[in-house]
Design an enzyme around this catalytic site. Structure first.
Site, short mmCIF file in Angstrom:
data_model
loop_
_atom_site.label_atom_id
_atom_site.label_comp_id
_atom_site.label_asym_id
_atom_site.label_seq_id
_atom_site.Cartn_x
_atom_site.Cartn_y
_atom_site.Cartn_z
N HIS A 293 -25.00 -27.90 -51.95
CA HIS A 293 -24.74 -29.27 -51.50
C HIS A 293 -26.06 -29.99 -51.18
O HIS A 293 -26.23 -31.17 -51.53
CB HIS A 293 -23.84 -29.26 -50.27
CG HIS A 293 -22.39 -29.17 -50.59
ND1 HIS A 293 -21.79 -28.02 -51.01
CD2 HIS A 293 -21.42 -30.11 -50.55
CE1 HIS A 293 -20.51 -28.25 -51.21
NE2 HIS A 293 -20.25 -29.52 -50.94
N LYS B 30 -12.28 -23.75 -44.72
CA LYS B 30 -11.55 -23.38 -43.51
C LYS B 30 -12.17 -24.10 -42.32
O LYS B 30 -13.35 -24.41 -42.31
CB LYS B 30 -11.54 -21.87 -43.29
CG LYS B 30 -12.89 -21.27 -42.96
CD LYS B 30 -12.78 -19.77 -42.71
CE LYS B 30 -14.15 -19.22 -42.35
NZ LYS B 30 -14.13 -17.78 -42.14
#
Length: 182
Positions: A37, A102
């Site tokens: 990222h 999550k």
């Protein structure tokens, strides 16, 4: 409600999903974590070509363990999504529609999900070995030098997730707490 979705996720598909929906994803999506990222954002900041197409794509926040003999991929459990929060809004602004990981997301990411007609799914942590069986293909497509954090394109079949943030502003983590506080 239980739903089966063929990837990619479009605005129309995302608009139909609501918090608490059990979803089985089939098709192709990307795998990327923190380091990947960061490099994608650097490409954007430097006006360089991105290594992946983001429009209507889904990114699974996961770093697999090495595959054993006759396996497509090793253990493939989700990583904590909040580590990608500083990058997620920019990627959604460029067309990213789905995220799988999550844990909770920041308020800024939740607002961007609504603005960009996106969706955040949770995969169950601790099920990495079982989730890996739902991955039928895996290929590193960028940043091979990052090892487990390289960008992969995976193909999944009936990959189980739960909608935890929908583009109507629903947040399952908040709603579930309210429900059980009564």
């Amino acid at each position: 409600m239980e739903k089966r979705i063929k990837l990619p996720i479009t605005k129309d598909v995302a608009d139909q999903l609501k918090i608490g929906d059990y979803v089985y994803l089939s098709g192709e999506m990307y795998v990327a974590r923190d380091a990947a990222h960061k490099r994608i954002i650097e490409c954007i900041e430097n006006n360089e070509e991105l290594p992946i197409q983001l429009m209507n794509e889904t990114i699974y926040y996961m770093g697999p363990s090495p595959a054993r003999d006759k396996q497509v991929i090793g253990s493939a459990g989700p990583t904590t999504s909040s580590r990608m929060d500083k990058y997620a809004t920019t990627l959604m602004d460029l067309g990213l529609k789905g995220m799988v990981g999550k844990g909770k997301r920041s308020q800024e990411v939740l607002e961007s999900i609504v603005k960009n007609h996106a969706v955040y799914f949770a995969a169950i942590g601790g099920e990495g070995a079982l989730l890996s069986k739902k991955i039928v293909k895996s290929q590193v497509i960028a940043y091979d030098d990052l090892g487990a954090e390289a960008i992969r394109r995976i193909e999944v079949k009936d990959f189980p997730v739960i909608v935890v943030a929908d583009n109507q502003g629903g947040n399952l983590y908040e709603e579930a707490v309210k429900k059980y506080m009564r």
